[in-house]
Design an enzyme around this catalytic site. Structure first.
Site, PDB file in Angstrom:
ATOM      1  CG  ASP A  10      -1.926   1.143   1.302  1.00  0.00           C
ATOM      2  OD1 ASP A  10      -2.297   1.616   0.261  1.00  0.00           O
ATOM      3  OD2 ASP A  10      -1.945   1.694   2.383  1.00  0.00           O
ATOM      4  CB  SER A  11       0.215   4.908  -0.519  1.00  0.00           C
ATOM      5  OG  SER A  11      -1.040   5.004   0.288  1.00  0.00           O
ATOM      6  CB  CYS A  73      -3.153   0.092  -2.298  1.00  0.00           C
ATOM      7  SG  CYS A  73      -3.413   1.906  -2.756  1.00  0.00           S
ATOM      8  CD  GLU A 152       0.008   6.721   5.888  1.00  0.00           C
ATOM      9  OE1 GLU A 152       1.571   6.514   6.151  1.00  0.00           O
ATOM     10  OE2 GLU A 152      -0.566   5.734   5.534  1.00  0.00           O
ATOM     11  CB  CYS A 184      -9.442   4.461   0.590  1.00  0.00           C
ATOM     12  SG  CYS A 184      -7.862   4.822   1.245  1.00  0.00           S
ATOM     13  CG  HIS A 186      -4.938   4.963   4.427  1.00  0.00           C
ATOM     14  ND1 HIS A 186      -4.420   4.498   3.188  1.00  0.00           N
ATOM     15  CD2 HIS A 186      -3.819   5.215   5.251  1.00  0.00           C
ATOM     16  CE1 HIS A 186      -3.273   4.631   3.237  1.00  0.00           C
ATOM     17  NE2 HIS A 186      -2.954   5.145   4.424  1.00  0.00           N
TER      18      HIS A 186
HETATM   19  N1  DGL Z   1      -4.897   3.186   0.821  1.00  0.00           N
HETATM   20  C1  DGL Z   1      -4.981   3.415  -0.414  1.00  0.00           C
HETATM   21  C2  DGL Z   1      -6.152   3.322  -1.210  1.00  0.00           C
HETATM   22  O1  DGL Z   1      -6.852   2.061  -0.901  1.00  0.00           O
HETATM   23  C3  DGL Z   1      -4.220   4.842  -0.780  1.00  0.00           C
HETATM   24  C4  DGL Z   1      -4.432   5.873  -0.198  1.00  0.00           C
HETATM   25  C5  DGL Z   1      -3.555   7.115  -0.682  1.00  0.00           C
HETATM   26  O2  DGL Z   1      -2.333   6.966  -0.578  1.00  0.00           O
HETATM   27  O3  DGL Z   1      -4.110   8.232  -1.168  1.00  0.00           O
HETATM   28  O4  DGL Z   1      -6.538   3.723  -2.137  1.00  0.00           O
END
Ligand code: DGL
Length: 278
Positions: A10-11, A73, A152, A184, A186
């Site tokens: 993931d990011s 992600c 984050e 997402c 996150h």
């Molecule tokens: N967790 C990510 C997603 O599912 C990326 C969020 C990001 O880095 O903007 O899209």
């Protein structure tokens, strides 16, 4: 792919919501979790750039011995999943797509909220999911600006985080949504806050358990999944970040309770990226 670790990326810390579900579903497996925190957030970036990052990270994880890659992600899946399957035809991939299908099947009001990043909404994957599964259901979308940064930072219940969510959910609730799709990885970390805002009448869909079941299906028959006792995965999770290792260890523990060995990786040294814009 007998006994190879499962690579998850993931990011940043978002994919930990998927890792948590994977460890629960596959307690005997080992995992390498990769967080590209030098580049987080991915959401506002061009899809080609996220695609280049994803390709390099996949190469790196395969180099570390991963036998299955979970693109934990939505943004990277929207940008790169198709391409990754083309470039690495021998590697099984599990990717994410906003859970519009189960939402459309279960909504009673016919109105569903979708929270995801700008890149995810722009990608062809989302358009295809909507076309195939929305089935006349009305979708209300929001990109929740600033929310990924809050998560984050481990800020999952601060007033600022609440404000971002109020702003995203308020207009959808006013439209009568009864289901919210977390598009997402996150966002599952703020489900308690989301539920406080929506109240009990709204169903919140976290796709992580379904993704973990999909990973299990891909492995079934290829290795002995019951070989190790539950709990073993805790000892077998390695984390890697292109950001600050101690910080990832701290936030991962706060968000998921997972305590893992975290090491750093550097772009241009450990991973090479083809994107001219990096
Ligand atoms: N967790 C990510 C997603 O599912 C990326 C969020 C990001 O880095 O903007 O899209």
């Amino acid at each position: 792919m007998e006994n190879t670790p499962i690579g998850v990326f993931d990011s940043g810390v978002g994919g930990l919501s998927v890792l948590r579900a994977l460890r629960h579903e596959l307690p005997g497996e080992s995992f390498i979790y990769f967080a590209d925190q030098a580049h987080v957030p991915y959401g506002p970036r061009p899809l080609e750039q996220v695609c280049a990052f994803s390709e390099a990270i996949t190469r790196y994880l395969l180099g570390q011995g991963a036998g299955l890659i979970v693109v934990a992600c939505n943004t990277a899946s929207a940008a790169a999943l198709h391409r990754l399957r083309e470039i690495f035809p021998q590697t099984p991939f599990v990717g994410m797509e906003p859970a519009v299908k189960p939402a459309a099947e279960h909504t009673r009001s016919g109105r569903v909220g979708v929270l995801a990043t700008p890149a995810t909404f722009q990608g062809a994957l989302y358009a295809s999911v909507v076309e195939r599964f929305a089935n006349g259901v009305q979708l209300f979308q929001n990109t929740c600006p600033g929310l990924v940064a809050q998560i984050e930072a481990g800020e999952i219940e601060s007033p600022r985080t609440r404000e971002i969510l109020d702003h995203a959910l308020g207009p959808m609730l006013a439209e009568g949504i009864d289901t919210v799709v977390l598009g997402c990885t996150h966002y599952p970390f703020v489900i308690p806050l989301i539920e406080q805002i929506t109240g009990p009448g709204v169903r919140v869909i976290d796709p992580a358990p379904a993704i973990a079941r999909q990973a299990r299906r891909l492995l079934e028959g290829k290795r002995d999944l019951e070989a190790d006792a539950p709990g073993e995965a805790a000892k077998r999770t390695q984390m890697i970040t292109t950001g600050a290792a101690e910080r990832l260890a701290e936030v991962a523990k706060k968000l998921t309770g997972i305590e893992a060995n975290v090491k750093g990786a550097k772009w241009g040294v450990d991973l090479a990226c083809q994107s001219p814009s990096v």
